[in-house]
Design an enzyme around this catalytic site. Structure first.
Site, mmCIF file in Angstrom:
data_model
loop_
_atom_site.group_PDB
_atom_site.id
_atom_site.type_symbol
_atom_site.label_atom_id
_atom_site.label_comp_id
_atom_site.label_asym_id
_atom_site.label_seq_id
_atom_site.Cartn_x
_atom_site.Cartn_y
_atom_site.Cartn_z
ATOM 1 N N LYS A 84 0.839 -1.206 0.000
ATOM 2 C CA LYS A 84 0.000 0.000 0.000
ATOM 3 C C LYS A 84 0.871 1.253 0.000
ATOM 4 O O LYS A 84 1.594 1.527 0.961
ATOM 5 C CB LYS A 84 -0.898 0.051 1.253
ATOM 6 C CG LYS A 84 -1.939 1.159 1.134
ATOM 7 C CD LYS A 84 -2.598 1.522 2.441
ATOM 8 C CE LYS A 84 -1.932 2.640 3.171
ATOM 9 N NZ LYS A 84 -1.879 3.950 2.461
ATOM 10 N N GLU A 123 10.476 0.838 10.164
ATOM 11 C CA GLU A 123 11.479 1.889 9.947
ATOM 12 C C GLU A 123 10.751 3.196 10.228
ATOM 13 O O GLU A 123 9.906 3.623 9.443
ATOM 14 C CB GLU A 123 12.004 1.798 8.519
ATOM 15 C CG GLU A 123 13.351 2.465 8.353
ATOM 16 C CD GLU A 123 13.222 3.908 7.947
ATOM 17 O OE1 GLU A 123 13.115 4.766 8.855
ATOM 18 O OE2 GLU A 123 13.228 4.184 6.740
ATOM 19 N N GLU A 150 9.867 15.187 15.849
ATOM 20 C CA GLU A 150 10.219 15.111 14.433
ATOM 21 C C GLU A 150 9.358 16.110 13.657
ATOM 22 O O GLU A 150 8.132 16.062 13.726
ATOM 23 C CB GLU A 150 9.962 13.691 13.913
ATOM 24 C CG GLU A 150 10.397 13.526 12.472
ATOM 25 C CD GLU A 150 10.217 12.091 11.954
ATOM 26 O OE1 GLU A 150 9.142 11.506 12.185
ATOM 27 O OE2 GLU A 150 11.147 11.578 11.318
ATOM 28 N N CYS A 189 13.420 10.666 6.918
ATOM 29 C CA CYS A 189 13.410 10.049 8.251
ATOM 30 C C CYS A 189 14.740 10.250 8.956
ATOM 31 O O CYS A 189 14.791 10.371 10.171
ATOM 32 C CB CYS A 189 13.056 8.579 8.159
ATOM 33 S SG CYS A 189 14.005 7.708 6.932
HETATM 34 P P1 TAP Z 1 2.068 7.766 8.628
HETATM 35 O O1 TAP Z 1 0.715 7.835 9.212
HETATM 36 O O2 TAP Z 1 3.073 7.028 9.397
HETATM 37 O O3 TAP Z 1 1.925 7.168 7.149
HETATM 38 C C1 TAP Z 1 2.803 6.238 6.570
HETATM 39 C C2 TAP Z 1 1.997 5.119 5.926
HETATM 40 O O4 TAP Z 1 1.231 4.429 6.909
HETATM 41 C C3 TAP Z 1 1.001 5.607 4.896
HETATM 42 O O5 TAP Z 1 0.933 4.657 3.846
HETATM 43 C C4 TAP Z 1 -0.275 5.625 5.703
HETATM 44 O O6 TAP Z 1 -1.446 5.575 4.945
HETATM 45 C C5 TAP Z 1 -0.136 4.376 6.521
HETATM 46 N N1 TAP Z 1 -1.015 4.305 7.690
HETATM 47 C C6 TAP Z 1 -1.566 5.328 8.384
HETATM 48 N N2 TAP Z 1 -2.323 4.854 9.402
HETATM 49 C C7 TAP Z 1 -2.256 3.506 9.348
HETATM 50 C C8 TAP Z 1 -2.828 2.448 10.119
HETATM 51 N N3 TAP Z 1 -3.601 2.681 11.173
HETATM 52 N N4 TAP Z 1 -2.544 1.172 9.767
HETATM 53 C C9 TAP Z 1 -1.743 0.910 8.736
HETATM 54 N N5 TAP Z 1 -1.194 1.871 7.953
HETATM 55 C C10 TAP Z 1 -1.427 3.155 8.262
HETATM 56 O O7 TAP Z 1 2.637 9.220 8.355
HETATM 57 P P2 TAP Z 1 1.844 10.551 7.934
HETATM 58 O O8 TAP Z 1 0.585 10.723 8.728
HETATM 59 O O9 TAP Z 1 1.713 10.518 6.465
HETATM 60 O O10 TAP Z 1 2.893 11.660 8.373
HETATM 61 C C11 TAP Z 1 2.888 12.138 9.691
HETATM 62 C C12 TAP Z 1 4.290 12.260 10.214
HETATM 63 O O11 TAP Z 1 4.934 11.000 10.192
HETATM 64 C C13 TAP Z 1 5.224 13.134 9.392
HETATM 65 O O12 TAP Z 1 5.079 14.471 9.653
HETATM 66 C C14 TAP Z 1 6.557 12.606 9.785
HETATM 67 O O13 TAP Z 1 6.952 13.160 10.995
HETATM 68 C C15 TAP Z 1 6.302 11.145 9.958
HETATM 69 N N6 TAP Z 1 6.688 10.367 8.760
HETATM 70 C C16 TAP Z 1 7.816 9.678 8.847
HETATM 71 C C17 TAP Z 1 8.228 8.961 7.753
HETATM 72 C C18 TAP Z 1 9.499 8.200 7.845
HETATM 73 S S1 TAP Z 1 10.211 7.719 6.486
HETATM 74 N N7 TAP Z 1 10.029 7.900 8.978
HETATM 75 C C19 TAP Z 1 7.493 8.938 6.586
HETATM 76 C C20 TAP Z 1 6.286 9.629 6.539
HETATM 77 C C21 TAP Z 1 5.911 10.343 7.654
HETATM 78 P P3 TAP Z 1 -2.133 6.875 4.308
HETATM 79 O O14 TAP Z 1 -1.214 8.016 4.434
HETATM 80 O O15 TAP Z 1 -2.300 6.459 2.915
HETATM 81 O O16 TAP Z 1 -3.410 7.076 5.014
#
Ligand code: TAP
Length: 511
Positions: A189, A265, A403, A299
């Site tokens: 996904k 990760e 972060e 990250c």
């Molecule tokens: P996340 O919620 O962690 O999203 C990452 C992935 O997880 C997306 O594919 C997301 O889906 C999915 N996801 C969300 N809720 C889930 C659940 N309950 N069960 C399974 N999968 C789920 O990050 P975000 O909300 O996009 O970003 C928020 C913060 O996270 C950022 O500001 C940043 O600090 C951090 N972040 C960190 C990283 C890395 S590489 N460490 C990457 C992204 C974000 P959808 O987005 O499609 O709903």
């Protein structure tokens, strides 16, 4: 079920928009769709199908069937290697389209998507193609002439993979390549902010010749499709990259369902330590790249800088110059280094941290809306953030403890090596760290002392497909890339082989 993406340079790219299950694109069973915007303009880009739990069930069933009948133990390592190499070749042929799709959907510049993300991703597929026939167990001597034991590294089965939006193609490659090389099938996904490039890669996978069901790509929301993956009873492993908050939820769902294996990760708040004996110009450039690369949506971004107090003012002045000299603007312009943040939500989130930094008393060295005043009217609604430096930061400030995931650098000082180590390690995270010093012994002492899965010495933020990457502490567990990344997608079976020992029955304490 396709969309035409019109690029600023006049290209039209047709992209399939359905769910990719069993090598076919189709609509969601519930007809649910979602629209992804162009972060540079805020305008809608494409509408795509979003998976329901029933769609996830179907993708898992296809992946299970492929694992049992065509892939898994039914394919040879060299067949898997050849398909991964062919897929990499097709990505190379399509690199111009792929980089434009990635830029339109994510906001990163076309040239960086092409020269960094996609080039590295092609390398990642080839790296694991090369490892597919080098998966080796051990023979473990037991008793000469009587018994021997050995291990096999077997594929795990159906792997769920949930990836974030900051590196859509690269995170895809890091997850999919080792999983397939080891013989697993996948249900992946993408993040809802960046659903498009994975669909293009799915199309290319059919051309490459992967059998139906080996690769399944289901777009959708985390709360529905992501949750359905992490709690699925017939998924054997879930690999996740994203926030620590979501990582916890995934682990909980895995525990409450079938105790599937989990690798996480997660985020970071990585320290970079600059000693006064460093090559300061090089250190300033690496520190700048370490926080501004990919607009800080990284990250392992080096977001907590610790600079020795003897060079504080000089070094901050060098950073300020760097932060104020690169081009922010149109991601399709070759001169641009920094495009928009991925979404309006992220833009607001990062801005709220900048506001908190000012409120909590940090000194704003550079940043602010005037840095964006030059943006042309077509980009005025884009999700841009001015690159920002805060000096005089300390623990307890939100910008230091949390972060941010944006182009915001916090600066603190230290006087001794011990103080630098103590401050650098004073965080819940442990993803990465950096050290700049021209004293090799000092570098090595720092390497040993820093609590981080990766330590960069006299450089920062550059990964390598052959070097493992992953976190300590609350930055997660498991490793991607390298041989370690492949092993995450295998499970060890131990075999005890007796060829001479006989037993008699009944047995008692005298025998
Ligand atoms: P996340 O919620 O962690 O999203 C990452 C992935 O997880 C997306 O594919 C997301 O889906 C999915 N996801 C969300 N809720 C889930 C659940 N309950 N069960 C399974 N999968 C789920 O990050 P975000 O909300 O996009 O970003 C928020 C913060 O996270 C950022 O500001 C940043 O600090 C951090 N972040 C960190 C990283 C890395 S590489 N460490 C990457 C992204 C974000 P959808 O987005 O499609 O709903």
């Amino acid at each position: 079920m396709s969309a035409i993406l019109e690029t600023p340079n006049g290209n039209k790219i047709t992209i399939k928009t359905g769910l990719f299950i069993n090598n076919e694109f189709r609509q969601s069973k519930t007809g649910t769709e979602m629209t992804t915007p162009n972060p540079a303009t805020g305008e809608p880009l494409a509408t795509i199908s979003a998976a329901s739990p029933e769609d996830v069930d179907e993708a898992v069933a296809a992946a299970r069937k492929a694992f049992e009948t065509t892939w898994g133990k039914k394919s040879t390592p060299s067949q898997r290697s050849a398909l991964l190499n062919k897929w990499a070749d097709l990505m190379e042929e399509d690199i111009d389209n792929l980089s434009q799709i990635e830029s339109l959907d994510n906001g990163k510049t076309v040239w960086l998507a092409k020269d960094a993300d996609i080039t590295d991703s092609i390398g990642c597929l080839r790296y694991y193609a090369g490892l597919a026939d080098k998966i080796e167990g051990r023979t473990i001597e037991q008793e000469e002439g009587v018994k021997i034991a050995f291990t096999r590294l077997e594929p795990i089965g159906v792997c769920g993979q949930i990836i974030p939006w900051n590196y859509p193609i690269q995170m895809f490659a890091w997850k999919v390549a080792p999983a397939l090389a080891a013989g697993n099938t996948i249900v992946l996904k993408p993040a809802e902010q960046t659903p498009l490039s994975a669909l293009r890669l799915a199309e290319l996978s059919v051309k490459a010749g992967f059998p139906p069901g080996v690769i399944n790509i289901i777009n959708g929301t985390g709360s529905v499709a992501g949750q359905a993956i992490s709690s699925h009873m017939d998924i054997d492993k879930v690999a996740f990259t994203g926030s620590t908050v979501t990582g916890r939820r995934i682990m909980e769902s895995a525990a409450k369902s079938n105790l599937k294996k989990v690798s996480l990760e997660l985020g970071g708040k990585s320290p970079v330590v600059v000693f006064d004996n460093a090559d300061l110009e090089q250190a300033a450039n690496w520190v700048t790249i370490g926080i501004l690369f990919n607009h800080g949506q990284e990250c392992c971004a080096g977001s907590r800088l610790f600079v020795q107090d003897t060079i504080k003012d000089k070094f901050i002045a060098m950073l300020k110059k760097n932060f104020e000299s690169h081009v922010i603007g149109d991601p399709f312009d070759i001169k641009t280094y920094q495009g928009p943040q991925v979404s309006e939500q992220q833009q607001k989130r990062v801005q709220s941290y900048i506001d908190a930094g000012i409120e909590q008393g940090a000194t704003l060295v550079t940043g602010g809306k005037e840095r964006l005043a030059h943006l042309p009217s077509k980009l005025k609604n884009g999700y841009y953030i001015a690159p920002t430096i805060f000096a005089d930061c300390k623990k307890g400030m939100k910008i230091v403890d949390e972060e941010i995931f944006g182009p915001v650098l916090t600066v603190q000082t230290f006087s001794t090596e011990e103080e630098a180590i103590q401050k650098a390690n004073d965080t819940q995270y442990g993803l990465a760290a950096g050290v700049f010093s021209q004293n090799a012994s000092q570098c090595m002492r720092m390497v040993h002392s820093l609590h981080a899965g990766t330590v960069w010495c006299n450089q920062y933020v550059v990964p390598s497909n052959s070097v493992p990457f992953g976190g300590m502490k609350q930055s997660g567990f498991g490793r991607e890339l390298g041989i370690e990344g492949l092993k995450e997608y295998t499970q060890t079976k131990a075999i005890h082989w007796n060829y001479a020992e006989k037993v008699s029955w009944p047995m008692d304490g005298t025998s």
